[in-house]
Design a protein around this motif. Structure first.
Motif, PDB file in Angstrom:
ATOM      1  N   PRO A  29      -2.804  -3.079  -3.137  1.00 16.34           N
ATOM      2  CA  PRO A  29      -3.509  -2.252  -4.112  1.00 16.34           C
ATOM      3  C   PRO A  29      -4.206  -3.051  -5.193  1.00 16.34           C
ATOM      4  O   PRO A  29      -5.132  -2.574  -5.821  1.00 16.34           O
ATOM      5  CB  PRO A  29      -2.395  -1.379  -4.696  1.00 16.34           C
ATOM      6  CG  PRO A  29      -1.128  -2.131  -4.424  1.00 16.34           C
ATOM      7  CD  PRO A  29      -1.363  -2.835  -3.133  1.00 16.34           C
ATOM      8  N   THR A  39     -10.730  -0.914  -5.741  1.00 14.62           N
ATOM      9  CA  THR A  39      -9.762  -0.589  -6.769  1.00 14.62           C
ATOM     10  C   THR A  39      -9.250  -1.855  -7.432  1.00 14.62           C
ATOM     11  O   THR A  39      -9.206  -2.914  -6.824  1.00 14.62           O
ATOM     12  CB  THR A  39      -8.573   0.198  -6.173  1.00 14.62           C
ATOM     13  OG1 THR A  39      -7.624   0.481  -7.199  1.00 14.62           O
ATOM     14  CG2 THR A  39      -7.884  -0.563  -5.062  1.00 14.62           C
ATOM     15  N   LEU A  44      -5.709   3.549  -8.740  1.00 17.73           N
ATOM     16  CA  LEU A  44      -5.237   4.188  -7.527  1.00 17.73           C
ATOM     17  C   LEU A  44      -6.402   4.959  -6.930  1.00 17.73           C
ATOM     18  O   LEU A  44      -7.081   5.710  -7.636  1.00 17.73           O
ATOM     19  CB  LEU A  44      -4.084   5.140  -7.847  1.00 17.73           C
ATOM     20  CG  LEU A  44      -3.247   5.666  -6.677  1.00 17.73           C
ATOM     21  CD1 LEU A  44      -2.413   4.544  -6.060  1.00 17.73           C
ATOM     22  CD2 LEU A  44      -2.334   6.793  -7.152  1.00 17.73           C
ATOM     23  N   ASP A 254      -5.557   4.180  -1.047  1.00 20.47           N
ATOM     24  CA  ASP A 254      -4.133   3.973  -1.298  1.00 20.47           C
ATOM     25  C   ASP A 254      -3.273   5.113  -0.778  1.00 20.47           C
ATOM     26  O   ASP A 254      -2.077   4.925  -0.534  1.00 20.47           O
ATOM     27  CB  ASP A 254      -3.892   3.809  -2.808  1.00 20.47           C
ATOM     28  CG  ASP A 254      -4.546   2.560  -3.361  1.00 20.47           C
ATOM     29  OD1 ASP A 254      -4.341   1.487  -2.759  1.00 20.47           O
ATOM     30  OD2 ASP A 254      -5.257   2.650  -4.374  1.00 20.47           O
ATOM     31  N   GLN A 509       0.927   6.965   2.208  1.00 20.95           N
ATOM     32  CA  GLN A 509       0.624   6.018   1.132  1.00 20.95           C
ATOM     33  C   GLN A 509       0.835   4.593   1.635  1.00 20.95           C
ATOM     34  O   GLN A 509       1.778   4.328   2.392  1.00 20.95           O
ATOM     35  CB  GLN A 509       1.535   6.274  -0.067  1.00 20.95           C
ATOM     36  CG  GLN A 509       1.338   5.299  -1.224  1.00 20.95           C
ATOM     37  CD  GLN A 509       2.168   5.672  -2.436  1.00 20.95           C
ATOM     38  OE1 GLN A 509       1.713   6.407  -3.309  1.00 20.95           O
ATOM     39  NE2 GLN A 509       3.401   5.192  -2.489  1.00 20.95           N
ATOM     40  N   VAL A 513       1.372  -0.135  -2.076  1.00 17.81           N
ATOM     41  CA  VAL A 513       1.432   0.640  -3.318  1.00 17.81           C
ATOM     42  C   VAL A 513       2.887   0.938  -3.669  1.00 17.81           C
ATOM     43  O   VAL A 513       3.310   0.798  -4.820  1.00 17.81           O
ATOM     44  CB  VAL A 513       0.629   1.947  -3.186  1.00 17.81           C
ATOM     45  CG1 VAL A 513       0.812   2.818  -4.417  1.00 17.81           C
ATOM     46  CG2 VAL A 513      -0.840   1.650  -2.960  1.00 17.81           C
TER      47      VAL A 513
END
Length: 546
Positions: A29, A39, A44, A254, A509, A513
């Motif tokens: 992430p 990102t 996020l 994410d 997800q 993350v």
């Protein structure tokens, strides 16, 4: 992030599975990503099926106590799969009812400011609620506050809600997001409000941009608890389920919401976590009283007996859900009747139909007095889960002698036909008290008192009305439990729909993350769900892992 068409909208289910293995590994992430999913480490990026048309709390956005822009007087405290606690948020303390539960007094916090720097006062609360219940505003959630007569502010830190009836469940109505009075125009149509695109709230985030299929939240530097560690949350719309799954496989985002048949393809992934959240979100089929087949009580009872609900959970929901016979899930504890269940009994269903005069023809389809046991189930064509459930139901009904056609139609076609043709519906809008789960679906004052999809079967029973009204107005838990147990008994004897399942909402997800952030638990979810819920329901409380 889903805020639209409260009972009739649901993020879609998958028609085809997509293998998650063997594809390129997602990036962490904190890495820079190209394209839509770019990102930074404190951002996020989530891909969702639909973005809201409006961000206005008067139009129903942020009306379940978990708003990121507009907060409510109360909010939800998660308790796993159980009903969450309702705790003060913008309220300084718990709401205080009068002895007859006709008046509720709420103290408003004095240490809260809106994102534009203006202080929150009781007048903002009054303006928000007054706009919702004003017929001239045409708020789509006005029906949720049908018990509210007026709201007033005797001083800047006190709000008084005066009700039309005793209503001990009124705290569930204090989850509505509060907007600043200065931006609320009395009598203005909600569709014309500046708050639709440019909301101002007290929450942990502000709107950085909104449009072209993208909604970006940025941390509110004035937030009373300090700006969130996740300084930016981006929601990008990709309506197609399979495309979202592919985007997640490629590591472009994410996280996302996916229907069960796609979510399960990630179960063995080394890069993606599958997360589910229990909900009070039901799916069921209406039985219109103006339809020559479904109007027969014997047909309604037979269809409820002829469906293998657990089979639907296993085959359509991939195990992510629970069989349902009524609108009341077990989370309501004493209010839930474990005996209010339709058993799967195909032979009993056939016997009931034969006794009622529905005779099986040479083709296996029944008829009565020249009326063929045939009907059409309508569903939102963009919602594959409803399509799959409708098709599975049609297969079950065929075994009992019904010829069921499944038809995907738009809202403009569905609305004028809703009282003649069955519809695959969903509900559980604000499920934090049993009253909100039952009243609009079973009381004879609806749909006239609400929206066309309330009580779509136009069910009318004086006994049911009386039991619902007792449950709504009784002051003791014991009396309310007795009333709602009676509601379920009455429904079991004369069902207005074929309720099928409660969903477990499924999300995916990136593991990177999960590894980077200390998240928060899911909460028992309403019908409304998507990337504003699931593991991201409290993103403002996320903290970096050491």
């Amino acid at each position: 992030m889903v805020q639209l068409s409260r009972r009739l909208f649901l993020l879609g289910s998958a028609g085809a599975a997509l293998a998650a293995a063997g594809c390129s590994a997602p990036q962490a992430p904190g890495a820079e990503r190209t394209g839509t999913g770019a990102t930074a480490s404190t951002s996020l990026a989530l891909v969702t099926a639909l973005l809201p048309e409006t961000l206005n709390p008067i139009a129903g956005t942020d009306n379940n106590g978990m708003g990121k822009i507009n907060e409510g007087l109360l909010t939800l405290r998660a308790k796993g799969a159980e009903l969450p606690d309702l705790i003060p948020q913008l309220a300084a303390s718990a709401p205080e009812p009068s002895e007859d539960a006709m008046t509720w007094t709420v103290a408003v916090r004095s240490d809260v400011t809106f994102s534009d720097g203006t202080p929150l006062t009781a007048e903002d609360v009054v303006a928000t609620y007054a706009a919702i219940i004003d017929p001239a505003t045409a708020s789509p959630i006005a029906g949720d506050l049908s018990m509210l007569a007026e709201v007033s502010a005797p001083d800047p830190e006190t709000v008084v809600f005066s009700l039309k009836i005793p209503y001990v469940a009124f705290p569930t109505k204090l989850l509505v997001g509060i907007a600043p009075a200065s931006l609320i125009v009395p009598g203005q149509l909600v569709s014309e409000s500046v708050l639709n695109q440019e909301p101002i709230g007290t929450g942990p985030y502000v709107v950085e941009s909104f449009g072209d299929g993208k909604l970006v939240y940025a941390a509110n530097s004035r937030f009373r608890d300090g700006a969130p560690a996740l300084t930016k949350v981006t929601y990008v719309m990709t309506p197609d389920d399979n495309t979202r799954a592919q985007q997640m496989t490629a590591g472009e985002f994410d996280g996302s919401v996916l229907p069960p048949r796609l979510a399960v393809t990630f179960q063995d992934s080394q890069d993606v976590d599958v997360i589910s959240a229990t909900s009070a979100d039901w799916r069921g089929i209406s039985l219109p009283s103006d339809n020559p087949v479904t109007a027969d009580p014997a047909v309604g009872m037979a269809l409820n007996l002829a469906v293998d609900r657990q089979g639907l959970v296993d085959s359509v929901l991939m195990g992510y859900g629970r069989a349902a016979s009524t609108f009341v899930p077990p989370q309501y504890a004493d209010f839930y009747s474990p005996d209010a269940v339709f058993p799967y009994d195909l032979e009993q269903a056939k016997s009931l139909l034969t006794e009622a005069g529905w005779v099986e023809g040479d083709d296996g389809i029944r008829s009565k007095d020249g009326v063929r046991a045939a009907f059409t189930i309508m569903y939102n064509p963009d919602d594959r889960l409803r399509r799959d459930l409708s098709a599975a139901f049609a297969s079950e009904a065929l075994k009992a002698g019904f010829d069921v056609t499944v038809e995907g139609v738009g809202w403009d076609v569905l609305e004028p036909r809703i009282h003649t043709d069955p519809v695959m519906l969903g509900g559980g809008d604000t499920p934090y008290d049993v009253d909100s789960q039952l009243y609009v679906m079973l009381h004879s004052s609806y749909p006239a008192a609400g929206i066309y999809y309330d009580n779509p079967s136009e069910y009318a029973s004086p006994e049911m009305d009386a039991a619902l009204d007792r449950g709504r107005t009784s002051l003791t838990t014991q009396d309310r439990v007795a009333a709602y147990r009676e509601v379920q008994d009455l429904y079991l004897a004369d069902p207005s729909m074929v309720v099928l399942v409660f969903l477990d909402h499924t999300y995916v997800q990136l593991k990177s993350v999960t590894d980077a952030w200390e998240g928060t638990p899911t909460v028992l979810e309403p019908h409304e769900h998507g990337t504003a819920w699931g593991p991201w329901v409290n993103v403002e409380k996320w903290t970096p892992r050491a």
